[in-house]
Design an enzyme around this catalytic site. Structure first.
Site, PDB file in Angstrom:
ATOM      1  N   GLY A 270      35.677 -25.779   7.320  1.00  0.00           N
ATOM      2  CA  GLY A 270      35.107 -25.516   8.639  1.00  0.00           C
ATOM      3  C   GLY A 270      35.488 -26.561   9.667  1.00  0.00           C
ATOM      4  O   GLY A 270      35.953 -26.243  10.753  1.00  0.00           O
ATOM      5  N   GLU A 273      34.663 -34.572   9.944  1.00  0.00           N
ATOM      6  CA  GLU A 273      33.958 -35.566  10.756  1.00  0.00           C
ATOM      7  C   GLU A 273      34.712 -36.864  10.998  1.00  0.00           C
ATOM      8  O   GLU A 273      34.073 -37.899  11.249  1.00  0.00           O
ATOM      9  CB  GLU A 273      32.620 -35.888  10.067  1.00  0.00           C
ATOM     10  CG  GLU A 273      32.728 -36.682   8.736  1.00  0.00           C
ATOM     11  CD  GLU A 273      32.696 -35.839   7.467  1.00  0.00           C
ATOM     12  OE1 GLU A 273      33.012 -34.626   7.550  1.00  0.00           O
ATOM     13  OE2 GLU A 273      32.373 -36.382   6.396  1.00  0.00           O
ATOM     14  N   HIS A 306      26.643 -30.535  12.787  1.00  0.00           N
ATOM     15  CA  HIS A 306      26.908 -31.082  11.449  1.00  0.00           C
ATOM     16  C   HIS A 306      27.906 -32.246  11.517  1.00  0.00           C
ATOM     17  O   HIS A 306      27.629 -33.337  11.004  1.00  0.00           O
ATOM     18  CB  HIS A 306      27.430 -29.965  10.533  1.00  0.00           C
ATOM     19  CG  HIS A 306      27.710 -30.412   9.129  1.00  0.00           C
ATOM     20  ND1 HIS A 306      26.814 -30.236   8.098  1.00  0.00           N
ATOM     21  CD2 HIS A 306      28.776 -31.028   8.586  1.00  0.00           C
ATOM     22  CE1 HIS A 306      27.320 -30.726   6.986  1.00  0.00           C
ATOM     23  NE2 HIS A 306      28.516 -31.221   7.254  1.00  0.00           N
ATOM     24  N   GLU A 307      29.033 -32.017  12.152  1.00  0.00           N
ATOM     25  CA  GLU A 307      30.060 -33.076  12.204  1.00  0.00           C
ATOM     26  C   GLU A 307      29.558 -34.263  13.019  1.00  0.00           C
ATOM     27  O   GLU A 307      29.806 -35.415  12.667  1.00  0.00           O
ATOM     28  CB  GLU A 307      31.372 -32.550  12.784  1.00  0.00           C
ATOM     29  CG  GLU A 307      31.946 -31.315  12.078  1.00  0.00           C
ATOM     30  CD  GLU A 307      31.993 -31.397  10.569  1.00  0.00           C
ATOM     31  OE1 GLU A 307      32.203 -32.496  10.022  1.00  0.00           O
ATOM     32  OE2 GLU A 307      31.805 -30.357   9.908  1.00  0.00           O
ATOM     33  N   GLU A 329      26.570 -34.991   2.408  1.00  0.00           N
ATOM     34  CA  GLU A 329      26.571 -33.560   2.737  1.00  0.00           C
ATOM     35  C   GLU A 329      25.179 -32.938   2.699  1.00  0.00           C
ATOM     36  O   GLU A 329      24.813 -32.169   3.581  1.00  0.00           O
ATOM     37  CB  GLU A 329      27.555 -32.800   1.852  1.00  0.00           C
ATOM     38  CG  GLU A 329      29.015 -33.220   2.041  1.00  0.00           C
ATOM     39  CD  GLU A 329      29.514 -33.150   3.488  1.00  0.00           C
ATOM     40  OE1 GLU A 329      28.843 -32.523   4.326  1.00  0.00           O
ATOM     41  OE2 GLU A 329      30.575 -33.747   3.778  1.00  0.00           O
TER      42      GLU A 329
HETATM   43  N1  0A1 Z   1      33.323 -33.172   5.262  1.00  0.00           N
HETATM   44  C1  0A1 Z   1      33.535 -31.912   5.904  1.00  0.00           C
HETATM   45  C2  0A1 Z   1      34.088 -30.845   5.053  1.00  0.00           C
HETATM   46  C3  0A1 Z   1      35.482 -30.958   4.587  1.00  0.00           C
HETATM   47  C4  0A1 Z   1      35.723 -31.282   3.283  1.00  0.00           C
HETATM   48  C5  0A1 Z   1      36.993 -31.258   2.763  1.00  0.00           C
HETATM   49  C6  0A1 Z   1      38.005 -30.903   3.606  1.00  0.00           C
HETATM   50  O1  0A1 Z   1      39.269 -30.838   3.108  1.00  0.00           O
HETATM   51  C7  0A1 Z   1      39.425 -30.830   1.751  1.00  0.00           C
HETATM   52  C8  0A1 Z   1      37.792 -30.594   4.921  1.00  0.00           C
HETATM   53  C9  0A1 Z   1      36.515 -30.633   5.413  1.00  0.00           C
HETATM   54  C10 0A1 Z   1      32.195 -31.379   6.318  1.00  0.00           C
HETATM   55  O2  0A1 Z   1      31.244 -31.442   5.552  1.00  0.00           O
HETATM   56  O3  0A1 Z   1      32.089 -30.864   7.409  1.00  0.00           O
HETATM   57 ZN    ZN Z   2      29.663 -32.259   6.011  1.00  0.00          ZN
END
Ligand code: 0A1
Ligand code: ZN
Length: 883
Positions: A270, A273, A306-307, A329
């Site tokens: 999605g 951050e 969220h971000e 998360e």
């Molecule tokens: N940390 C981000 C989600 C995210 C996780 C992994 C990604 O690539 C493998 C990309 C985005 C979130 O929680 O919004």
């Molecule tokens: Zn996140």
């Protein structure tokens, strides 16, 4: 296989890093096919690590190494280091003092179809480093507990890359020969490399500002491709809302002077951050009333929030290791849920979240990939960005909020921020702070992090008229999950209220001398526990697990009459809705059995009466009203069955829907006519409510198959000024035998062919249709010029939608759906392993179906296992599913 023998990483093997990196100076010479990276690191031994020799091993995947030097000396010669596919070991580095390590390497962003590391999206260069993508850019200690100060210089062609962005503040820029320019960015905060980002391309910038609670002025910038400049207003407003909300609710202020968001068309998830430079899937930024639905608007605000919230829960305080992923998360999802609830309707948001949890996370918890919120082993960390880590993780935080109250929770979060700012910590540290700030013992509660599976609560009640007491007995049991046969009892908060027969509130008085309240939170800690309520003049109706106070399955004998009563009288918005769902669910379950036994389907009139009453009560919150009128989804109904029968579920549910439409036709028509307006698509709660309720009504009416309603939906489709109405009408047209079906689909495509996100909706609608020709349509769509297997949004909108949101056709008895999906997964495996692995979801639940389907699904999983050069991502999911 990428790895001949994929290794499992265990939480129990965690050890602190042998070396620390203090500063990172990066210079990128940008080019589509050949980007050169020069990295200058200051490194020293970690004083907290007592093991290890003189060598230093860095992670780095498929990098073209050009040179290495230590302390600005001569380049190291071959005998001083060892390079492998995924690492670089320097045999001897200084041990006593800090030293400088300089490395130069090259990569090819254009060849990067996995969209991890540095890659190309519509000509724009961008990065995705979480979880372990930084090692695809340069050699590094790619682990979240190594935090450093980054300075980044980007050099690129002025025409191709007029915009050059990275984390932090822009501190210098200038020109270079050959039409090139450069910009240097400095991020003053220590961060792990997974939060690094860069973006280079032709982008337009939308600007605004925000004044923080301490009076600082923050510049806000959203960067998008040129044609999307008019679709950023909602995202910008959402960002400002999120910044204010975090100050008011958590006392958190933004820390840099600049906050940038970039929207990219090719993105695996999605959004991300990255410190000061969030990178977003366009889906969660771009919105205009005519192109985005009300649901899109809500999701954009939620994801922007969220971000943004990650800046404190994730960036300022990060995870020690990836097993702790839910630390950032779970907490951040909880924060974004609360934010959306405050911005829209708390009741509706809670129901939507629980719906998703119960259909998708409960399925994960009951399947072969079940894992604790804090997993203890993984092969590929990208496979652990799961509903369990995110959504169940958020439920754990929510239970703490419920048990400690808002004030206690705030004390705990304040202490957590104060104690750990600037650190990389664990889920335990979070609980420790909550415990210390509130003087409570959460020893048993911690099990929620280590124990997988969804607990089942069985509730019995016993009213003693003579003693005027009601005793509630709750038994908890958690089914075994892979690797965890036996489970310990959990500490579960169960919110309960009592209602007298006339609908009035009955007192909740636990213990004869305790004081009475309207509702209480039972602290369930044992496998079997009794709670006795006193001074009850008559037998009350029990409203239990209010607000869905814990992520559990509730088993309780209830008559249809009792459910209908709760649907009318429960003051808890969640339980009132839940009673209606259970009532409909029970009736549909009966019809499923009838259908399976070849009996004619006949409706139980109690559901008609109950829905009639809901219609007559006319809720003020129109979105909530619409939810009260909805039927449980096919996937929720599937979750309730021993052996899932997709056809029976579909038939029984459609039958109820059609019967309600027939019998409540007048009411639904009135609703539609009352609330159907010439809407501009403004995203405010009155307007979204109106659209939601009238589209629910139109959905029912469309089941009648009569001409006047077909005309209503066609008219709504052609005249709609907003995407919510246009799409809702088109869905009714596509999911029913409507004479103008193909015409409307063609017209929609012509109208929106230039807007990728709208075309995603066009693919999804057709892929999820329940009409008989759907599979053939899906196959044709795979060859449509607008289909692109390299674009994750497109893959999700066609292959994902068909396999995960069209059970009826995906599970066709002839196995065509299974074979089709396996073909696509095998193809995606070599292009984008993360997306390939996510596309497997529909196959992993094979044990839930009849034996014939089990065999067919298993055969496809086995076929996937034989994929040449199988990725760790796909290997882990396929092999664990087959265990
Ligand atoms: N940390 C981000 C989600 C995210 C996780 C992994 C990604 O690539 C493998 C990309 C985005 C979130 O929680 O919004
Ligand atoms: Zn996140």
């Amino acid at each position: 296989m990428r790895d001949a023998n994929p290794q499992t990483i265990f939480l129990k093997d965690y050890s602190v890093p042998e070396y620390l990196i203090h500063t990172v100076d990066l210079t990128f010479t940008l080019n589509e096919e050949n980007t050169r990276i020069s990295s200058r690191l200051t490194v020293s031994r970690n004083p907290n690590c007592k093991t290890g020799g003189k060598s230093l091993t860095l992670a780095g995947e498929n990098l073209r190494l050009l040179r290495i030097s230590l302390n600005d000396g001569n380049d190291l010669t071959k005998g001083h280091y060892l390079q492998t596919q995924d690492s670089l070991t320097i045999y001897e580095v200084p041990q006593q003092q800090q030293f400088i390590l300089t490395i130069e390497n090259e990569i090819n962003p254009k060849a990067n179809t996995a969209l991890e590391g540095l890659y190309l999206s519509n000509g724009m260069l961008c990065t995705q480093c979480e979880a372990e993508g930084f090692r695809k850019i340069t050699y590094f200690l790619d682990r979240p507990d190594v935090m450093a100060k980054f300075t980044t210089t980007l050099i690129g062609d002025k025409d191709r890359y007029p915009v050059l962005l990275s984390n932090g503040n822009k501190i210098a820029y200038g020109d270079k020969p050959d039409n090139c320019h450069w910009v240097t960015w400095e991020d003053p905060f220590n961060k792990p490399c997974y939060l690094f980002a860069l973006v280079a391309g032709r982008l337009v910038c939308i600007e605004d500002s925000f004044k923080t609670m301490s009076g600082r002025n923050i510049s806000l910038q959203i960067y998008v491709e040129k044609e999307d400049g008019d679709k950023c207003g909602h995202a910008m407003q959402s960002l400002k809302n999120a910044m204010l909300w975090d100050e008011q609710k958590f006392g958190r202020e933004y820390d840099l002077d600049l906050y940038m968001i970039v929207a990219v068309s090719h993105f695996n998830m999605g959004a991300m951050e990255n410190k000061g430079l969030n990178i977003f899937n366009t889906k969660f930024v771009l919105a205009r009333p005519d192109t985005a639905t009300d649901a899109d608007y809500e999701h954009i605000e939620g994801v922007i929030g969220h971000e943004y919230f990650h800046n404190w829960t994730g960036n300022r305080i990060t995870c020690r290791d990836w097993f702790q992923l839910s630390l950032k998360e779970g907490f951040t999802v909880f924060r974004d849920q609360e934010f959306t609830g405050d911005r829209t309707s708390k009741a509706v948001k809670r129901i939507e979240d629980v719906n998703m949890l119960r259909t998708r996370q409960f399925a994960e918890d009951a399947g072969p990939l079940a894992h604790p919120v804090r997993p203890d082993a993984y092969i590929e960390i990208n496979n652990f960005y799961t509903l369990t880590v995110y959504e169940k993780g958020a439920e754990i935080v929510r239970m703490l909020h419920t048990m400690l109250g808002s004030e206690g929770f705030r004390k705990g979060s304040d202490l957590y921020f104060a104690r750990h700012d600037g650190q990389a910590v664990t889920c335990d540290d979070f609980i420790n702070a909550m415990e210390a700030a509130n003087g409570v013992d959460l020893t048993q509660f911690r099990r929620w992090y280590s124990q997988a599976g969804t607990p089942q609560l069985t509730v019995f009640q016993n009213y003693d008229a003579a003693a005027q007491t009601l005793t509630i007995r709750i038994c908890q049991h958690c089914p075994s999950t892979p690797g965890q046969a036996l489970k310990d009892p959990l500490h579960i908060p169960v919110t309960i209220g009592l209602i007298y027969q006339d609908g009035s509130v009955a007192p909740c008085q636990l213990g004869s001398a305790a004081h009475a309240s309207n509702e209480v939170i039972l602290q369930l800690t044992q496998s079997e526990q009794d709670f006795t309520f006193h001074h009850l003049a008559e037998r009350p109706v029990v409203s239990i697990l209010r607000g869905f106070s814990a992520p559990v399955k509730l088993i309780m004998e209830r008559s249809l009459q009792e459910l209908a009563f709760l649907l009318s009288y429960d003051s808890d918005t969640f339980n009132r809705w839940e009673a209606g769902q259970q009532l409909a669910g029970k009736i549909i379950a009966g019809l499923i059995a009838d259908w399976q036994n070849g009996k004619a389907l006949k409706i139980n009139p109690i559901i008609i009466t109950a829905y009639k009453k809901v219609l007559a009560q006319a809720e003020k919150d129109l979105s909530y009203f619409a939810l009260l009128l909805g039927l449980p989804s096919e996937s929720y109904l599937a979750e309730q069955m021993q052996v899932i029968d997709v056809e029976a579920i579909h038939e029984a549910r459609e039958f109820v829907k059609q019967t309600l439409a027939e019998q409540l036709q007048a009411e639904f028509k009135t609703l539609y006519l009352n609330y159907h307006r010439d809407e501009s698509g403004l995203f405010d709660s009155d307007a979204t409510g109106r659209r939601r309720i009238k589209n629910i009504a139109l959905g029912y009416l469309s089941k009648l198959g009569c001409q006047d309603i077909q005309q209503w939906s066609e008219r709504q489709f052609y005249t709609a000024k907003n995407m919510t109405d246009q799409l809702a009408a088109l869905a009714d047209i596509v999911n029913n035998p409507h004479p103008a079906r193909q015409q409307c689909l063609d017209s929609f495509y012509r109208q929106w062919h230039a807007d990728a996100l709208v075309i995603d909706k066009w693919f999804s609608l057709q892929a999820t249709s329940c009409m008989p020709d759907t599979f053939a349509t899906v196959q044709t769509l795979m060859t449509h010029p607008a289909f692109d297997i390299r674009n994750p949004n497109r893959v999700r909108s066609l292959i994902g939608a068909f396999s995960q949101a069209n059970p009826l056709h995906f599970h066709a008895a002839n196995s065509q759906g299974y074979k089709f999906l396996a073909d696509q997964i095998i193809l995606l495996n070599s292009l984008n392993p993360q997306v390939a692995s996510r596309m497997m979801t529909a196959l992993t639940s094979w044990r839930r179906y009849d034996s014939i389907r089990q065999t067919l699904m298993k055969a496809q999983l086995e076929r996937i296992m034989t994929t040449e050069a199988i990725s760790r991502d796909v290997y882990e999911v396929a092999s664990k599913s087959l265990l």
